[in-house]
Design a protein around this motif. Structure first.
Motif, short mmCIF file in Angstrom:
data_model
loop_
_atom_site.label_atom_id
_atom_site.label_comp_id
_atom_site.label_asym_id
_atom_site.label_seq_id
_atom_site.Cartn_x
_atom_site.Cartn_y
_atom_site.Cartn_z
N LEU A 59 0.82 -1.21 0.00
CA LEU A 59 0.00 0.00 0.00
C LEU A 59 0.86 1.26 0.00
O LEU A 59 0.49 2.27 -0.61
N LEU A 60 1.99 1.21 0.68
CA LEU A 60 2.88 2.36 0.70
C LEU A 60 3.54 2.61 -0.66
O LEU A 60 3.90 3.74 -0.98
N LEU A 61 3.69 1.54 -1.45
CA LEU A 61 4.35 1.68 -2.75
C LEU A 61 3.40 2.04 -3.88
O LEU A 61 3.85 2.32 -4.99
N VAL A 62 2.10 2.03 -3.63
CA VAL A 62 1.14 2.35 -4.68
C VAL A 62 1.39 3.77 -5.18
O VAL A 62 1.51 4.70 -4.40
N GLY A 63 1.49 3.90 -6.47
CA GLY A 63 1.69 5.22 -7.07
C GLY A 63 3.14 5.67 -7.12
O GLY A 63 3.42 6.73 -7.68
N ARG A 64 4.05 4.92 -6.55
CA ARG A 64 5.46 5.30 -6.60
C ARG A 64 5.98 5.07 -8.02
O ARG A 64 5.57 4.13 -8.69
N ARG A 65 6.92 5.87 -8.45
CA ARG A 65 7.42 5.77 -9.82
C ARG A 65 8.27 4.53 -10.02
O ARG A 65 8.20 3.89 -11.05
N ARG A 66 9.09 4.19 -9.10
CA ARG A 66 10.02 3.05 -9.25
C ARG A 66 9.59 1.88 -8.37
O ARG A 66 10.41 1.21 -7.78
N ARG A 67 8.31 1.62 -8.30
CA ARG A 67 7.86 0.58 -7.39
C ARG A 67 8.34 -0.81 -7.81
O ARG A 67 8.51 -1.67 -6.98
N GLY A 68 8.59 -1.03 -9.11
CA GLY A 68 9.11 -2.32 -9.54
C GLY A 68 10.49 -2.59 -8.96
O GLY A 68 10.77 -3.68 -8.48
N LEU A 69 11.35 -1.58 -9.01
CA LEU A 69 12.68 -1.72 -8.41
C LEU A 69 12.60 -1.92 -6.90
O LEU A 69 13.31 -2.74 -6.32
N LEU A 70 11.71 -1.16 -6.27
CA LEU A 70 11.56 -1.28 -4.82
C LEU A 70 11.01 -2.65 -4.43
O LEU A 70 11.48 -3.27 -3.47
N ARG A 71 10.04 -3.13 -5.18
CA ARG A 71 9.49 -4.47 -4.88
C ARG A 71 10.54 -5.54 -5.08
O ARG A 71 10.65 -6.48 -4.29
N GLY A 72 11.34 -5.41 -6.14
CA GLY A 72 12.42 -6.38 -6.36
C GLY A 72 13.43 -6.37 -5.23
O GLY A 72 13.86 -7.43 -4.76
N ALA A 73 13.80 -5.18 -4.78
CA ALA A 73 14.76 -5.08 -3.67
C ALA A 73 14.18 -5.68 -2.40
O ALA A 73 14.87 -6.40 -1.67
N LEU A 74 12.91 -5.39 -2.13
CA LEU A 74 12.28 -5.96 -0.93
C LEU A 74 12.17 -7.48 -1.03
O LEU A 74 12.33 -8.18 -0.03
N LEU A 75 11.90 -7.99 -2.22
CA LEU A 75 11.82 -9.44 -2.41
C LEU A 75 13.17 -10.10 -2.16
O LEU A 75 13.26 -11.12 -1.46
N VAL A 76 14.23 -9.52 -2.70
CA VAL A 76 15.57 -10.07 -2.49
C VAL A 76 15.95 -9.99 -1.01
O VAL A 76 16.43 -10.96 -0.42
N ALA A 77 15.74 -8.83 -0.40
CA ALA A 77 16.11 -8.65 1.01
C ALA A 77 15.30 -9.59 1.90
O ALA A 77 15.85 -10.21 2.81
N GLY A 78 14.02 -9.70 1.64
CA GLY A 78 13.19 -10.61 2.44
C GLY A 78 13.61 -12.06 2.28
O GLY A 78 13.63 -12.82 3.26
N SER A 79 13.96 -12.47 1.08
CA SER A 79 14.41 -13.85 0.85
C SER A 79 15.71 -14.14 1.59
O SER A 79 15.87 -15.20 2.20
N VAL A 80 16.64 -13.18 1.52
CA VAL A 80 17.92 -13.37 2.22
C VAL A 80 17.69 -13.48 3.73
O VAL A 80 18.28 -14.33 4.40
N VAL A 81 16.83 -12.62 4.26
CA VAL A 81 16.55 -12.67 5.70
C VAL A 81 15.89 -13.99 6.07
O VAL A 81 16.24 -14.61 7.08
N LEU A 82 14.92 -14.45 5.26
CA LEU A 82 14.24 -15.71 5.58
C LEU A 82 15.20 -16.90 5.53
O LEU A 82 15.04 -17.84 6.30
N VAL A 83 16.20 -16.86 4.65
CA VAL A 83 17.15 -17.97 4.57
C VAL A 83 18.08 -17.96 5.78
O VAL A 83 18.41 -19.01 6.33
N THR A 84 18.53 -16.79 6.21
CA THR A 84 19.52 -16.73 7.28
C THR A 84 18.92 -16.66 8.69
O THR A 84 19.59 -16.99 9.65
N LEU A 85 17.67 -16.24 8.78
CA LEU A 85 17.07 -16.04 10.11
C LEU A 85 17.07 -17.30 10.98
O LEU A 85 17.41 -17.21 12.16
N PRO A 86 16.71 -18.47 10.45
CA PRO A 86 16.74 -19.65 11.33
C PRO A 86 18.11 -19.93 11.92
O PRO A 86 18.22 -20.37 13.07
#
Length: 144
Positions: A59-86
């Motif tokens: 919801l915070l990214l709606v209407g942002r100009r570079r939301r594709g780049l931001l979503r990609g970065a969040l996806l990569v960061a979230g995946s890395v955190v999920l792999v290392t968190l355990p």
């Protein structure tokens, strides 16, 4: 019967069979209640914390100009955190000493900073290209 209907029924039957296999494997565990507690915890973590957080960020990214780049970065960061968190939150020493030969906390931070820097540079380059393109178009219309 249509092919789609046959495929739907076959996939449904496969899903039911896999649920049955999962239940059988949980029952065969030495501590099935521990496995069930872990599954309930994962469900609560996902549906109670992770999914609402992802929706809020969306919801915070709606209407942002570079939301594709931001979503990609969040996806990569979230995946890395999920792999290392355990590995990071597990209490005590790992059962296999080679599982954590490096400082995972520091390395996770380095990877997250690298993702943020690459995203920031990508956004700056895209913004610069867009601005340069608009600037050239503005000159072309002024000369006409």
């Amino acid at each position: 019967m249509r092919t789609v209907t046959v495929l739907r029924h076959a996939l449904g039957a496969l899903g039911v069979a896999l649920v049955g296999l999962g239940a059988w494997l949980v029952a065969a565990e030495p501590d099935p209640l521990g496995v069930l507690a872990w599954l309930v915890g994962a469900l609560v973590l996902h549906d109670g914390i992770l999914a609402p957080l992802v929706l809020a960020v969306g919801l915070l990214l709606v209407g942002r100009r570079r939301r594709g780049l931001l979503r990609g970065a969040l996806l990569v960061a979230g995946s890395v955190v999920l792999v290392t968190l355990p590995l990071l939150v597990r209490p005590g020493a790992p059962p296999n000493p080679s599982a954590l030969p490096l400082p995972y906390g520091r390395n996770l931070l380095i990877v997250l900073v690298a993702v943020a820097v690459v995203t920031g540079v990508s956004i700056a380059v895209a913004w610069g290209r867009e601005r340069g393109r608009g600037h050239r178009q503005g000159r072309a219309t002024a000369d006409d």
